[in-house]
Write an enzyme that holds these catalytic residues in place. Structure first.
Site, PDB file in Angstrom:
ATOM      1  N   ASP A  23       0.863  -1.178   0.000  1.00 15.02           N
ATOM      2  CA  ASP A  23       0.000   0.000   0.000  1.00 15.02           C
ATOM      3  C   ASP A  23       0.901   1.231   0.000  1.00 15.02           C
ATOM      4  O   ASP A  23       2.131   1.110  -0.110  1.00 15.02           O
ATOM      5  CB  ASP A  23      -0.952   0.000   1.198  1.00 15.02           C
ATOM      6  CG  ASP A  23      -2.310   0.630   0.839  1.00 15.02           C
ATOM      7  OD1 ASP A  23      -2.302   1.762   0.307  1.00 15.02           O
ATOM      8  OD2 ASP A  23      -3.341   0.004   1.086  1.00 15.02           O
ATOM      9  N   GLY A  42       4.104   1.051  -2.519  1.00 15.72           N
ATOM     10  CA  GLY A  42       3.971   1.214  -3.958  1.00 15.72           C
ATOM     11  C   GLY A  42       2.537   1.303  -4.403  1.00 15.72           C
ATOM     12  O   GLY A  42       1.601   1.085  -3.624  1.00 15.72           O
ATOM     13  N   PHE A  84      -0.453  -0.064  -6.877  1.00 15.60           N
ATOM     14  CA  PHE A  84      -0.833  -1.248  -7.658  1.00 15.60           C
ATOM     15  C   PHE A  84      -1.090  -0.916  -9.122  1.00 15.60           C
ATOM     16  O   PHE A  84      -1.217  -1.809  -9.943  1.00 15.60           O
ATOM     17  CB  PHE A  84      -2.025  -1.978  -7.042  1.00 15.60           C
ATOM     18  CG  PHE A  84      -3.168  -1.106  -6.592  1.00 15.60           C
ATOM     19  CD1 PHE A  84      -3.811  -0.226  -7.453  1.00 15.60           C
ATOM     20  CD2 PHE A  84      -3.622  -1.183  -5.282  1.00 15.60           C
ATOM     21  CE1 PHE A  84      -4.868   0.553  -7.039  1.00 15.60           C
ATOM     22  CE2 PHE A  84      -4.684  -0.402  -4.843  1.00 15.60           C
ATOM     23  CZ  PHE A  84      -5.306   0.470  -5.725  1.00 15.60           C
ATOM     24  N   HIS A 125     -13.690  -2.706  -6.930  1.00 11.69           N
ATOM     25  CA  HIS A 125     -14.942  -1.952  -7.093  1.00 11.69           C
ATOM     26  C   HIS A 125     -14.734  -0.436  -7.023  1.00 11.69           C
ATOM     27  O   HIS A 125     -15.631   0.328  -7.360  1.00 11.69           O
ATOM     28  CB  HIS A 125     -16.000  -2.414  -6.091  1.00 11.69           C
ATOM     29  CG  HIS A 125     -15.818  -1.890  -4.693  1.00 11.69           C
ATOM     30  ND1 HIS A 125     -16.867  -1.803  -3.800  1.00 11.69           N
ATOM     31  CD2 HIS A 125     -14.733  -1.435  -4.019  1.00 11.69           C
ATOM     32  CE1 HIS A 125     -16.427  -1.308  -2.649  1.00 11.69           C
ATOM     33  NE2 HIS A 125     -15.137  -1.094  -2.756  1.00 11.69           N
TER      34      HIS A 125
END
Length: 339
Positions: free
Chosen positions: A203, A227, A229, A247
């Protein structure tokens, strides 16, 4: 039922939905005031008002409405009691939802919802139209709002963790990568219940510096990786977990995240998406309302199985199984493998 009665019943549905925002507002009042925290024993509204610093007459009007919804209970002596639902409003309770209630009643959430028409007219987030920035970028510039948001995400994430872990058969050995896993509550529970697994929590820095992985049961079996994603995910994992991640994003961005997982994973690894899977139209489901939160606030959406299949296929993955999780909000674990 007579036609006139049919008409009254139908009109009642509309009126009940129309005033629903005031039920939400009342719940937020109770959460912000910390009413449940002061119900260590039954108390009168005057006692509660004194302890919370609000007007007693106004508080009574709020509490009696909430009592009609089984949130608190008022007895014949005018004393208010906790109910099972009200337990979740206690700040110190296990799996409390108080921060989540407060977050959903923040001005930026109310405003975004009240401008839903603008999102429907344009197809773009009403939040961005109001605040001139994407949601997560705006949060980064507003630390108080970000603190409330992240606290609420922790509560929502931790609610039902045991059911998620009990529902899915994790491998006996290997590495679980929690992609965008926040403070790592889910990964911690996975590692504590699977003593031969290792874990990686990915994260941004603000989330990782408040991680909760450092427990005696998980010692020497985890590491942090800072980092985005959207750029890459940690390589070599056996299971990649994306809880409440996909989502949040539209199809193009979601596919990019999943492609990064496909590039990093071993050929026999699995990707787990933990999100609602929308049912056939017309069936009640928590995901329908959450989809409107996505529409008004973010760029994401809730998806049907077919919609998940489309983004997974574009990322070089395919659905191997879907496990419904009998927990808060009707979530599912979508297991995907290399196509």
């Amino acid at each position: 039922m007579e036609p006139a009665q049919d008409s009254i019943a139908a009109a009642t549905i509309i009126l009940d939905q129309t005033v629903g925002m005031y039920r939400t507002a009342a719940l937020a009042v109770a959460a912000r005031a910390g009413v449940a925290d002061h119900l260590d024993r039954p108390r009168t509204v005057v006692e509660l008002a004194e302890r919370t610093g609000v007007n007693a007459a106004a508080l009574r009007r709020v509490l009696r409405m909430l009592a009609s919804q089984d949130i608190f209970r008022e007895d014949d002596q005018g004393l208010y009691h906790l109910t099972p639902a009200a337990e979740f409003l206690r700040s110190g309770a296990s799996r409390s939802l108080r921060d989540a209630v407060i977050m959903f009643s923040e001005d930026y959430m109310w405003r975004s919802a009240s401008h839903l028409t603008a999102a429907v007219e344009t197809g773009s987030s009403s939040f961005e139209q109001l605040y001139s920035k994407p949601f997560f970028e705006w949060l980064g510039a507003n630390p108080d709002a970000a603190s409330t948001f992240h606290a609420s995400m922790v509560q929502l994430s931790e609610t039902g963790i045991e059911r998620i872990i009990d529902t899915y058969d994790f491998p006996a050995t290997g590495t679980v990568v929690d992609v965008g896993g926040g403070r790592g509550a889910l990964l911690r529970e996975i590692l504590e219940k699977n003593q031969h697994l290792n874990g990686v929590l990915q994260d941004d820095r603000s989330a990782l510096r408040e991680h909760v992985l450092d427990t005696p049961q998980t010692a020497d079996r985890w590491r942090l990786e800072e980092g985005s994603f959207f750029e890459s995910v940690p390589v070599g994992g056996n299971v990649y977990v994306l809880k409440h991640i996909i989502h949040n994003w539209g199809d193009e961005q979601s596919t990019a995240i999943l492609r990064n997982c496909r590039s990093a994973m071993k050929d026999d690894a699995r990707v787990l998406i933990i999100d609602p899977v929308l049912p056939e139209p017309g069936n009640p489901h928590f995901g329908w309302a959450l989809d409107l939160v996505m529409l008004s606030t973010l760029t994401g959406k809730e998806r049907t199985r077919q919609e998940f299949e489309a983004i997974l296929n574009d990322a070089g993955l395919r659905i191997s199984n879907i496990f419904p999780v009998q927990t808060l909000g009707e979530y599912s674990i979508i297991e995907a493998v290399a196509a």
